[in-house]
Design a protein around this motif. Structure first.
Motif, PDB file in Angstrom:
ATOM      1  N   LYS A 123       0.507  -1.461  -0.139  1.00 46.65           N
ATOM      2  CA  LYS A 123      -0.163  -0.186   0.097  1.00 46.65           C
ATOM      3  C   LYS A 123       0.354   1.321  -0.404  1.00 46.65           C
ATOM      4  O   LYS A 123       0.170   2.479  -0.086  1.00 46.65           O
ATOM      5  N   HIS A 125       2.921   2.404   2.294  1.00 47.21           N
ATOM      6  CA  HIS A 125       3.464   2.179   3.537  1.00 47.21           C
ATOM      7  C   HIS A 125       5.053   1.921   3.407  1.00 47.21           C
ATOM      8  O   HIS A 125       6.016   1.113   3.604  1.00 47.21           O
ATOM      9  N   ALA A 190      -1.296   4.808   1.738  1.00 43.31           N
ATOM     10  CA  ALA A 190      -0.174   6.043   1.649  1.00 43.31           C
ATOM     11  C   ALA A 190      -0.712   7.090   0.452  1.00 43.31           C
ATOM     12  O   ALA A 190      -0.882   6.288  -0.742  1.00 43.31           O
ATOM     13  N   ASP A 191      -0.591   8.462   0.314  1.00 41.07           N
ATOM     14  CA  ASP A 191      -1.093   8.688  -0.773  1.00 41.07           C
ATOM     15  C   ASP A 191      -0.302   8.671  -1.940  1.00 41.07           C
ATOM     16  O   ASP A 191       0.987   8.156  -1.591  1.00 41.07           O
ATOM     17  N   ALA A 192      -0.199   9.453  -2.879  1.00 38.97           N
ATOM     18  CA  ALA A 192      -0.077   9.099  -3.834  1.00 38.97           C
ATOM     19  C   ALA A 192       2.010   9.799  -4.226  1.00 38.97           C
ATOM     20  O   ALA A 192       3.073   9.336  -4.191  1.00 38.97           O
ATOM     21  N   SER A 193       2.209  10.980  -3.638  1.00 39.41           N
ATOM     22  CA  SER A 193       3.249  11.315  -2.815  1.00 39.41           C
ATOM     23  C   SER A 193       4.510  10.026  -2.025  1.00 39.41           C
ATOM     24  O   SER A 193       5.682   9.800  -2.623  1.00 39.41           O
ATOM     25  N   GLU A 194       3.700   8.903  -1.296  1.00 43.52           N
ATOM     26  CA  GLU A 194       4.445   8.329  -0.139  1.00 43.52           C
ATOM     27  C   GLU A 194       4.446   7.180  -1.190  1.00 43.52           C
ATOM     28  O   GLU A 194       6.077   6.464  -0.774  1.00 43.52           O
ATOM     29  N   ALA A 195       3.808   6.993  -1.779  1.00 47.07           N
ATOM     30  CA  ALA A 195       3.653   5.205  -2.562  1.00 47.07           C
ATOM     31  C   ALA A 195       4.643   5.604  -4.177  1.00 47.07           C
ATOM     32  O   ALA A 195       4.488   4.516  -4.920  1.00 47.07           O
TER      33      ALA A 195
END
Length: 221
Positions: A123, A125, A190-195
């Motif tokens: 996901k 993270h 997770a947000d797109a920026s995090e993923a």
């Protein structure tokens, strides 16, 4: 005249019992200290993807070490089928001159390995943030035996790579990774920026070595 032969079996039996008790006491002491024999360390996930090339010696050895340590963990080639992703961010293998003799000839080389990686779940993270592992060895050099020294350098690099692989597996099996992975299962994606996927590692050119010096063998790739 008294015979001492009847006491011999008794003495031997006592010694065996004492050795057994000593061994048992040692095992209990080691257990109390938290000592464990090296063996399988089951990972908290059953499928893993990595972008380390499978057709490289480092990549194949890494996959073999993971499955040997955690037999229930399967390495998959499709990232969408993996519970976690081990991403290689960078990898550098190099050597540099460490000392010269009075004639300016190399007497000793320093061998260096650096591997940077992170682990994320399906996901997006972060389970293990970007982690840098380094290994350094010093090796005497003799320019009258270039071929033999080149073989020795390659052998040392392979040993360094294997030790680095062992460290990667220990990181994957660490309590911190277990806890982070367990906690991430209850989180939304997770947000797109995090993923976002980590950028592929760029090829890092090796620094040139003096004429006649040993060449660095194939890198981690």
């Amino acid at each position: 005249m008294h015979s001492t032969s009847p006491t011999l079996p008794y003495t031997a039996s006592v010694r065996r019992r004492l050795r057994g008790l000593a061994g048992l006491a040692l095992c209990m002491l080691l257990a109390a200290c938290g000592f464990h024999l090296k063996g399988a360390a089951q990972l908290p996930f059953t499928t893993l993807y990595t972008n380390v090339p499978q057709n490289s010696e480092f990549g194949s050895n890494l996959r073999r070490a993971i499955t040997a340590s955690s037999p229930d963990t399967r390495i998959v080639e499709d990232v969408t089928q993996a519970q976690v992703r081990l991403t290689q961010l960078s990898s550098v293998e190099s050597l540099r001159e460490l000392s010269l003799d009075a004639q300016g000839r190399v007497e000793e080389y320093e061998l260096n390995l650096e591997f940077v990686f992170q682990v994320t779940d399906s996901k997006g993270h972060v389970v293990l943030p970007p982690t840098t592992l380094r290994s350094t060895r010093e090796l005497p050099y003799d320019d009258t035996a270039v071929q033999a020294k080149q073989g020795e350098i390659n052998t040392v690099f392979k040993r360094m790579q294997q030790l680095l692989i062992d460290r990667i597996v220990r990181h994957l099996a660490s309590p911190d990774v277990r806890q982070a992975y367990a906690q991430s299962q209850d989180l939304p994606p997770a947000d797109a920026s995090e993923a976002a996927d980590a950028p592929p590692p760029a090829a890092i050119p090796q620094p040139p070595t003096p004429w006649g010096s040993p060449r660095v063998g194939p890198g981690l790739y």
